[in-house]
Each structure stands twice: as C-alpha cells, then as structure tokens.
Design an enzyme around this catalytic site. Sequence first.
Site, PDB file in Angstrom:
ATOM      1  CD1 TRP A   1       0.010  -0.948   3.389  1.00  0.00           C
ATOM      2  CD2 TRP A   1       0.100   1.295   3.246  1.00  0.00           C
ATOM      3  NE1 TRP A   1       0.604  -0.483   4.550  1.00  0.00           N
ATOM      4  CE2 TRP A   1       0.658   0.903   4.496  1.00  0.00           C
ATOM      5  CE3 TRP A   1       0.044   2.659   2.952  1.00  0.00           C
ATOM      6  CZ2 TRP A   1       1.160   1.813   5.428  1.00  0.00           C
ATOM      7  CZ3 TRP A   1       0.541   3.579   3.871  1.00  0.00           C
ATOM      8  CH2 TRP A   1       1.086   3.145   5.100  1.00  0.00           C
TER       9      TRP A   1
ATOM     10  CD  GLU B   1       5.675   5.512  12.342  1.00  0.00           C
ATOM     11  OE1 GLU B   1       6.653   5.284  11.609  1.00  0.00           O
ATOM     12  OE2 GLU B   1       5.070   4.614  12.966  1.00  0.00           O
TER      13      GLU B   1
ATOM     14  CD  GLU C   1       8.903   1.682  10.404  1.00  0.00           C
ATOM     15  OE1 GLU C   1       8.361   2.730  10.810  1.00  0.00           O
ATOM     16  OE2 GLU C   1       8.657   0.569  10.892  1.00  0.00           O
TER      17      GLU C   1
ATOM     18  CG  HIS D   1       4.511   3.674   8.769  1.00  0.00           C
ATOM     19  ND1 HIS D   1       5.190   2.869   9.668  1.00  0.00           N
ATOM     20  CD2 HIS D   1       4.057   2.840   7.799  1.00  0.00           C
ATOM     21  CE1 HIS D   1       5.134   1.614   9.258  1.00  0.00           C
ATOM     22  NE2 HIS D   1       4.457   1.575   8.126  1.00  0.00           N
TER      23      HIS D   1
ATOM     24  CD  GLU E   1       9.707  -1.744  13.951  1.00  0.00           C
ATOM     25  OE1 GLU E   1       8.548  -1.294  13.878  1.00  0.00           O
ATOM     26  OE2 GLU E   1      10.569  -1.474  13.108  1.00  0.00           O
TER      27      GLU E   1
ATOM     28  CB  THR F   1       5.370   1.454  16.803  1.00  0.00           C
ATOM     29  OG1 THR F   1       6.076   0.327  16.288  1.00  0.00           O
ATOM     30  CG2 THR F   1       6.368   2.477  17.299  1.00  0.00           C
TER      31      THR F   1
ATOM     32  CG  ASP G   1       3.561  -1.645   6.956  1.00  0.00           C
ATOM     33  OD1 ASP G   1       3.083  -2.647   6.383  1.00  0.00           O
ATOM     34  OD2 ASP G   1       3.711  -0.542   6.399  1.00  0.00           O
ATOM     35  CD  GLU G   2       5.596   0.492  12.923  1.00  0.00           C
ATOM     36  OE1 GLU G   2       6.664  -0.114  12.778  1.00  0.00           O
ATOM     37  OE2 GLU G   2       5.518   1.728  12.840  1.00  0.00           O
TER      38      GLU G   2
ATOM     39  CG  HIS H   1       8.806  -3.379  10.025  1.00  0.00           C
ATOM     40  ND1 HIS H   1       8.494  -2.054   9.849  1.00  0.00           N
ATOM     41  CD2 HIS H   1       8.752  -3.936   8.791  1.00  0.00           C
ATOM     42  CE1 HIS H   1       8.250  -1.817   8.561  1.00  0.00           C
ATOM     43  NE2 HIS H   1       8.407  -2.949   7.908  1.00  0.00           N
TER      44      HIS H   1
END
Length: 326
Positions: free
Chosen positions: A34, A77, A112, A115, A165, A168, A197-198, A201
């Site tokens: 995305w 971010e 990242e 974000h 991570e 977050t 995503d976090e 990660h």
Amino acid sequence: MMFFEEKRREVMVHIEKYMLEKMHEFLKPIDTIWQPSDFLPDSSRDTFFNEIKELQESAGGLSYDLIAVLIGDTITEEALPTYESWLTMVDGVSKDEEGGWMKWTRYWTAEENRHGDLLNKYLYLSGRVNMRMMEISTQYLIADGFDIGTGTDPYRNFIYTSFQELATNVSHRRVASQAKKHGDTLLSKMCGVIASDEARHAKAYKYFIEKIFEVDASEAMIAFEDMMRKKIVMPAHFLREVGLKIGQTFGHFTDAAQRLGIYTAVDYVDILKELLEDWHIESITGLNEQAEKSRDYLVKLPDRLMRVADRMKNPMLEYKFSWING
C-alpha cells in the site's frame, strides 16, 4: 574490548545470511504494498473537495487526547532520518551498499517512510492541527537526535527495535480502534495498515535476536538484562514544542496515551513477557555465571513491573498542546 566488538561483528556476518533468506517474509514488494495515496483524497478528481469535507467531519469527532497521541505518533514516524543513520552506525553493519545489512536498513526505512507520509497528510487535511507547530516539533526531534542506551552494539540495538516495533504496533492498533469508535473509519484503516507493518518488522528484529541467542547466548542475555535495567525509552523521548527544553513535551504525550489506554505501563510489561516467551529465555542452556544472573533478573522482572503498574494512577493533568487548533 576489541575481542568483544570482533565477536559481535562475526555474529552479525553469521546471521546476515539468515536475514537475507527471510527478508521477503519481513518486507513486502514495493510494487504491491500500500501507498499513502491509496487512502487519501485524490486531488485529480472532481470529488476531491467533497472527500476532504467528509474527512474533516470524521476528524472533528476525535477527542483532544486522541489527536494529541496521533500527532505524537506522526512526529515519531517522521523522525526517520535519525533511525536510519543510527542503524547504519551499528557494529557489524558493513558500509558496503550492496551488503545485506545495508540492504535491510534501506528497505526497512523505505517501508517505514510511508507511515509518516500518510499520517502527516491526514493531519494536514483534517483541519484540527496547527501544522507549523507540529512541523517545528518534527524538525527539533530530528535535530536533537536520541539516546536510547544501545551504543553501537547490535545485540542491544536489535533488542531495542524488537521491543519498539511491538510498542508502535500496540499504539497504532489502539488509535485505529479508538478512531473507529469515534466514527473515523478512514483513520482507523490507515492506523490499522501501519500497525500491520510494525508487526512484520517486529518479527524481523525478534528473529535476528533469536539467531544471536543460538550462537552467543550469554552475551545476548547480558545485553537483554542491560536494556531492561535501563528501561526501553521511546524514540520520541526528546519531543518538545516551541520554547520548551528537550523532552518537555514527551511526558504530556505519554500522559495522553496512558489516559486513553493507547499505550500503558501494562503494555510495557506485556511486551516484555512476549519477548521472554518468544526467545525461550527460561529454557536457554550453556550460559555463563553472569548470564545466569541476567536471566534470573529478567524472568522475575514482569511481576515486579506489574506491581508498579498496578499502583500507577491515571494522569489527570490537563495540558494544551501548541499543535492542536482551538
């Protein structure tokens, strides 16, 4: 000291091959992942201004504290240049641009980077935010840097990023949940995909530490204890506004998060428990005497921290952020 650093570098070379094998699991293809424009009003369409009006109506229902937390998360971010430069300074990260660790750092940074882009544009369009005040805080945070107690040690750095991570992920996930309750489904979706995503990660950094425990368990255990004794500080702990000293705004930001239940002292303990379990801390064998003491400290720590968390009262201090209009 030289032997200590050399051993770290050898271990980093050793786990690099595992990281490269798994990299496609931890990071998604650039062409298909995305992008911020997938969620935001399209300025090339006739419906653009109507979409902004709808966005502003939804954002108008968000509570003051929730906007404050969202801004703090966005600034965190946006301070990405600090985190990328910090990762390139870690011992064992070869400065070879084609090396695996540099590749990881660049690709992680690239994911990242989306974000802050997404959240910043949302806040700009929302009409709730004094963007200049927020932008000043972002510039300060990048200029002030951060000191997270890891030095250039890869073990401490990856323990920190594993924890961070996960933290977050919790924060963005909870903002998504609260936004949904307030009727802002767009913000809820945005924070949901960022949280996802976090989580990926976090899996990566946890995996790196897992591989380190396989080959240098005692030193990894000692590093883990050291980081938890220092306490895992948030990357935005130097956060400030115009006219304030370094770190003066951070406490107000975390108070808002604690009040809303977005990121609390209990979450800190839960993340520690998850790491203890995922890294099988209680069942690791072959530790030296110092590492055994470190393990004893770590396995008892969640109960100790939970007793402290249970005694904490919800902060009630009202604070007016320069970032928020009205």
